[in-house]
Each structure stands twice: as structure tokens, then as C-alpha cells.
Design a protein around this motif. Structure first.
Motif, PDB file in Angstrom:
ATOM      1  N   ARG A   3       0.840  -1.204   0.000  1.00  0.00           N
ATOM      2  CA  ARG A   3       0.000   0.000   0.000  1.00  0.00           C
ATOM      3  C   ARG A   3       0.868   1.244   0.000  1.00  0.00           C
ATOM      4  NH1 ARG A   3      -4.461  -0.091   4.573  1.00  0.00           N
ATOM      5  NH2 ARG A   3      -2.597  -0.081   5.849  1.00  0.00           N
ATOM      6  N   LYS A   4       0.255   2.332  -0.435  1.00  0.00           N
ATOM      7  CA  LYS A   4       0.923   3.629  -0.416  1.00  0.00           C
ATOM      8  C   LYS A   4       0.244   4.483   0.642  1.00  0.00           C
ATOM      9  CE  LYS A   4       1.927   3.206  -5.299  1.00  0.00           C
ATOM     10  NZ  LYS A   4       1.518   3.606  -6.631  1.00  0.00           N
ATOM     11  N   LYS A   6      -0.127   8.387   2.250  1.00  0.00           N
ATOM     12  CA  LYS A   6       0.031   9.820   2.010  1.00  0.00           C
ATOM     13  C   LYS A   6       0.269  10.501   3.360  1.00  0.00           C
ATOM     14  CE  LYS A   6      -2.325  13.546  -0.465  1.00  0.00           C
ATOM     15  NZ  LYS A   6      -3.585  13.869  -1.184  1.00  0.00           N
ATOM     16  N   VAL A  56       3.804  10.929  -0.795  1.00  0.00           N
ATOM     17  CA  VAL A  56       3.312   9.560  -0.772  1.00  0.00           C
ATOM     18  C   VAL A  56       4.513   8.633  -0.654  1.00  0.00           C
ATOM     19  CG1 VAL A  56       2.014   7.807  -2.054  1.00  0.00           C
ATOM     20  CG2 VAL A  56       1.304  10.214  -2.153  1.00  0.00           C
ATOM     21  N   GLU A  58       5.860   4.382   0.306  1.00  0.00           N
ATOM     22  CA  GLU A  58       5.486   2.977   0.420  1.00  0.00           C
ATOM     23  C   GLU A  58       5.240   2.660   1.887  1.00  0.00           C
ATOM     24  OE1 GLU A  58       9.109   1.587  -1.371  1.00  0.00           O
ATOM     25  OE2 GLU A  58       7.983   0.891  -3.125  1.00  0.00           O
ATOM     26  N   GLU A  59       4.234   1.850   2.158  1.00  0.00           N
ATOM     27  CA  GLU A  59       3.890   1.517   3.541  1.00  0.00           C
ATOM     28  C   GLU A  59       5.076   0.923   4.296  1.00  0.00           C
ATOM     29  OE1 GLU A  59       0.172  -0.400   5.953  1.00  0.00           O
ATOM     30  OE2 GLU A  59       0.737  -1.376   4.076  1.00  0.00           O
ATOM     31  N   GLU A  75      -2.745   9.046   5.670  1.00  0.00           N
ATOM     32  CA  GLU A  75      -3.928   8.325   5.187  1.00  0.00           C
ATOM     33  C   GLU A  75      -3.504   7.395   4.062  1.00  0.00           C
ATOM     34  OE1 GLU A  75      -5.735  11.582   2.059  1.00  0.00           O
ATOM     35  OE2 GLU A  75      -6.182  11.869   4.184  1.00  0.00           O
ATOM     36  N   VAL A  76      -4.301   6.382   3.823  1.00  0.00           N
ATOM     37  CA  VAL A  76      -4.015   5.475   2.718  1.00  0.00           C
ATOM     38  C   VAL A  76      -4.215   6.240   1.404  1.00  0.00           C
ATOM     39  CG1 VAL A  76      -4.720   3.344   1.543  1.00  0.00           C
ATOM     40  CG2 VAL A  76      -4.658   3.433   4.039  1.00  0.00           C
ATOM     41  N   TYR A  77      -3.260   6.138   0.533  1.00  0.00           N
ATOM     42  CA  TYR A  77      -3.288   6.836  -0.748  1.00  0.00           C
ATOM     43  C   TYR A  77      -3.942   5.950  -1.801  1.00  0.00           C
ATOM     44  CZ  TYR A  77      -1.524   9.091  -5.013  1.00  0.00           C
ATOM     45  OH  TYR A  77      -1.423   9.699  -6.244  1.00  0.00           O
ATOM     46  N   GLU A  78      -4.907   6.502  -2.482  1.00  0.00           N
ATOM     47  CA  GLU A  78      -5.547   5.784  -3.584  1.00  0.00           C
ATOM     48  C   GLU A  78      -5.387   6.608  -4.843  1.00  0.00           C
ATOM     49  OE1 GLU A  78      -9.472   4.368  -2.778  1.00  0.00           O
ATOM     50  OE2 GLU A  78      -8.997   4.009  -0.680  1.00  0.00           O
ATOM     51  N   GLU A  79      -4.782   5.983  -5.843  1.00  0.00           N
ATOM     52  CA  GLU A  79      -4.565   6.677  -7.098  1.00  0.00           C
ATOM     53  C   GLU A  79      -5.878   6.891  -7.813  1.00  0.00           C
ATOM     54  OE1 GLU A  79      -0.992   5.471  -9.334  1.00  0.00           O
ATOM     55  OE2 GLU A  79      -0.810   3.948  -7.770  1.00  0.00           O
ATOM     56  N   LYS A  80      -6.023   8.089  -8.366  1.00  0.00           N
ATOM     57  CA  LYS A  80      -7.227   8.404  -9.119  1.00  0.00           C
ATOM     58  C   LYS A  80      -7.116   7.837 -10.517  1.00  0.00           C
ATOM     59  CE  LYS A  80      -7.962  12.602  -6.517  1.00  0.00           C
ATOM     60  NZ  LYS A  80      -7.990  14.044  -6.544  1.00  0.00           N
TER      61      LYS A  80
END
Length: 82
Positions: A3-4, A6, A56, A58-59, A75-80
Motif C-alpha cells: 500500500r501507499k 500519504k 506519498v 510505500e507503507e 492516510e491510505v493513498y488511492e490513485e485516481k
């Protein structure tokens, strides 16, 4: 899949936007200096008196970078997807 995360730094007040923009430049320098795999950084204005700088990571490297840079939150980063 890793996970990535932020990492965010909050800035408040009339100079928040300029301060966040300046901080984002330092984050970009840190990414280059440390040769991090991800090169995602920037800043955003939330309101006229609240802005954030972010990067951002890497976890797996989050705790090491968190301890070095002391972000205010993450927060967990979610790519758009566009």
C-alpha cells in the motif's frame, strides 16, 4: 501489493498556502536525497486559511520516514483513475 501512504503536514493562517508550497519543495528534495521509489509530492489548498503539503511513501518505509519528518497525519493513498 504494497500500500501507499500519504503523509500530510497541515498549515493554517493567511500564509498557509505559501508555507505549504515551500514545504512541498523540501519534501521533493528529501525524495531525491533519499532516492525514494515514489516521487509523489505537492500541496493543496483546503480553504483560504488551511493548506497541506504531502508526500506519498510505500507503507514498508512509512515508519522510518514518519520518524524522520514528523508529519501531522497520514492516510491510505488511492490513485485516481481517469
Amino acid at each position: 501489493m504494497n500500500r501507499k501512504i500519504k503523509l500530510l503536514w497541515d498549515f493554517r493562517g493567511p500564509d498557509a498556502s505559501e508555507t505549504a508550497k515551500h514545504h512541498a519543495r523540501h519534501l521533493a528534495d528529501f525524495i531525491k536525497k533519499e532516492s525514494l521509489a515514489l516521487n509523489i509530492t505537492g500541496y493543496a489548498d483546503i480553504t483560504t486559511l488551511h493548506s497541506v503539503a504531502y508526500m506519498v511513501v510505500e507503507e514498508i518505509k512509512m515508519m522510518q520516514i514518519r520518524d524522520a519528518l514528523l508529519p501531522h497525519r497520514g492516510e491510505v493513498y488511492e490513485e485516481k483513475i481517469s
